[in-house]
Motif scaffolding. Structure first.
Motif, PDB file in Angstrom:
ATOM      1  N   TYR A  82       1.026  -1.180   0.240  1.00  0.00           N
ATOM      2  CA  TYR A  82      -0.070  -0.205  -0.053  1.00  0.00           C
ATOM      3  C   TYR A  82       0.850   1.163  -0.172  1.00  0.00           C
ATOM      4  N   LEU A  83       1.704   1.196   0.818  1.00  0.00           N
ATOM      5  CA  LEU A  83       2.566   2.491   1.017  1.00  0.00           C
ATOM      6  C   LEU A  83       3.582   2.709  -0.417  1.00  0.00           C
ATOM      7  N   GLN A  84       4.025   1.442  -0.879  1.00  0.00           N
ATOM      8  CA  GLN A  84       4.857   1.716  -2.140  1.00  0.00           C
ATOM      9  C   GLN A  84       3.932   2.186  -3.182  1.00  0.00           C
ATOM     10  N   GLN A  85       2.639   1.814  -3.394  1.00  0.00           N
ATOM     11  CA  GLN A  85       1.376   2.105  -4.169  1.00  0.00           C
ATOM     12  C   GLN A  85       1.510   3.676  -3.968  1.00  0.00           C
ATOM     13  N   LYS A  86       1.291   4.125  -2.713  1.00  0.00           N
ATOM     14  CA  LYS A  86       1.206   5.579  -2.358  1.00  0.00           C
ATOM     15  C   LYS A  86       2.313   6.469  -2.928  1.00  0.00           C
ATOM     16  N   GLY A  87       3.198   5.676  -2.615  1.00  0.00           N
ATOM     17  CA  GLY A  87       4.593   6.315  -2.849  1.00  0.00           C
ATOM     18  C   GLY A  87       4.937   6.609  -4.248  1.00  0.00           C
ATOM     19  N   ILE A  97      13.907  12.499 -13.643  1.00  0.00           N
ATOM     20  CA  ILE A  97      15.046  11.512 -13.282  1.00  0.00           C
ATOM     21  C   ILE A  97      15.398  11.674 -11.560  1.00  0.00           C
ATOM     22  N   LEU A  98      14.850  12.753 -11.282  1.00  0.00           N
ATOM     23  CA  LEU A  98      15.041  13.006  -9.843  1.00  0.00           C
ATOM     24  C   LEU A  98      13.697  12.213  -9.053  1.00  0.00           C
ATOM     25  N   GLY A  99      12.538  12.353  -9.583  1.00  0.00           N
ATOM     26  CA  GLY A  99      11.488  11.545  -9.030  1.00  0.00           C
ATOM     27  C   GLY A  99      11.842  10.187  -9.240  1.00  0.00           C
ATOM     28  N   ASN A 100      12.209   9.454 -10.362  1.00  0.00           N
ATOM     29  CA  ASN A 100      12.491   8.255 -10.452  1.00  0.00           C
ATOM     30  C   ASN A 100      13.527   7.428  -9.360  1.00  0.00           C
ATOM     31  N   SER A 101      14.425   8.398  -9.279  1.00  0.00           N
ATOM     32  CA  SER A 101      15.471   8.005  -8.194  1.00  0.00           C
ATOM     33  C   SER A 101      15.079   8.002  -6.690  1.00  0.00           C
ATOM     34  N   VAL A 102      14.182   9.088  -6.405  1.00  0.00           N
ATOM     35  CA  VAL A 102      13.615   9.048  -5.049  1.00  0.00           C
ATOM     36  C   VAL A 102      12.871   7.833  -4.910  1.00  0.00           C
ATOM     37  N   TYR A 103      11.853   7.720  -5.996  1.00  0.00           N
ATOM     38  CA  TYR A 103      10.948   6.613  -5.540  1.00  0.00           C
ATOM     39  C   TYR A 103      11.642   5.144  -5.653  1.00  0.00           C
ATOM     40  N   GLU A 104      12.556   4.885  -6.262  1.00  0.00           N
ATOM     41  CA  GLU A 104      13.411   3.637  -6.440  1.00  0.00           C
ATOM     42  C   GLU A 104      13.976   3.515  -5.258  1.00  0.00           C
ATOM     43  N   PHE A 106      12.456   4.771  -2.276  1.00  0.00           N
ATOM     44  CA  PHE A 106      11.645   4.962  -1.175  1.00  0.00           C
ATOM     45  C   PHE A 106      11.406   3.446  -1.218  1.00  0.00           C
ATOM     46  N   GLU A 107      10.973   2.930  -2.316  1.00  0.00           N
ATOM     47  CA  GLU A 107      10.228   1.608  -2.603  1.00  0.00           C
ATOM     48  C   GLU A 107      10.948   0.510  -1.931  1.00  0.00           C
ATOM     49  N   LYS A 108      12.358   0.527  -2.052  1.00  0.00           N
ATOM     50  CA  LYS A 108      13.331  -0.556  -1.428  1.00  0.00           C
ATOM     51  C   LYS A 108      13.267  -0.322   0.056  1.00  0.00           C
ATOM     52  N   GLU A 109      13.363   0.905   0.515  1.00  0.00           N
ATOM     53  CA  GLU A 109      13.370   1.414   2.032  1.00  0.00           C
ATOM     54  C   GLU A 109      12.171   1.001   2.775  1.00  0.00           C
ATOM     55  N   VAL A 110      10.849   1.083   2.201  1.00  0.00           N
ATOM     56  CA  VAL A 110       9.750   0.706   2.719  1.00  0.00           C
ATOM     57  C   VAL A 110       9.818  -0.792   3.221  1.00  0.00           C
ATOM     58  N   GLU A 111      10.757  -1.683   2.653  1.00  0.00           N
ATOM     59  CA  GLU A 111      10.614  -3.019   2.951  1.00  0.00           C
ATOM     60  C   GLU A 111      11.382  -3.148   4.466  1.00  0.00           C
TER      61      GLU A 111
END
Length: 182
Positions: A82-87, A97-104, A106-111
């Protein structure tokens, strides 16, 4: 993220509970021939009635604990997904390019986020008017940890929740989060 993953686990629990009822009736069957036929090729086939009852009760307690563990694991996976989807909103940061990097990141860190921290920020935001609900979820987490880490008799949990109670609490959180999915 549009569906609640908890109902299939509750259905499996209800089926297991019914199976335990059937097994209890089978071991209490008074007719020796019927009892032998019902229990043949089972672990309680050649046991006394009291031993069969004890084994069944122990198995039911263990099954209940495992269903709580399954409910929690599914709930926790739901939270992270859920958090990854919201992210994905982070993908809209400019430049892309910054947005993609930040999301990548975030997606890993949520785990790796501690579940208690996730529950805490849910309590401070969406569930600020229901802090007891998150408190109950934390008690379930403590029980889950006790089960998952070998049931240390020196660190007994404060409560032993029933799978149906666990379902109600976690389901309320999931349903609330799903309201904000669209």
């Amino acid at each position: 993220m549009s569906s609640n993953p908890l109902p299939p686990i509750l259905e499996a629990y209800e089926t297991a509970k019914d199976s335990f009822k059937i097994a209890k009736r089978a071991i209490q069957t008074q007719t020796p021939q019927a009892r032998t036929r019902l229990l043949q090729r089972t672990g309680v086939e050649n046991t006394t009635l009291s031993e069969a009852q004890r084994r069944l009760e122990d198995s039911q307690r263990e099954s209940n604990a495992l269903f709580v563990l399954a409910l929690w694991a599914t709930f926790e996976r739901f939270l992270r997904d859920y958090l990854q989807q919201k992210g994905t909103e982070l993908l809209h940061i400019k430049p892309p390019i910054l947005g993609n990097s930040v999301y990548e990141h975030f997606e890993k860190e949520v785990e790796f986020w501690k579940t208690t921290e996730i529950l805490e920020f849910l309590k401070e935001s969406l569930f600020r008017h229901q802090p007891d609900l998150i408190g109950q979820a934390k008690q379930i987490l403590a029980y889950r940890d006790w089960i998952a880490h070998g049931k240390n008799p020196k660190k007994l949990p404060a409560t032993t929740p029933k799978p149906t109670d666990v379902y109600k609490i976690l389901n309320e959180i999931v349903v609330t989060l799903l309201l904000y999915s669209s």
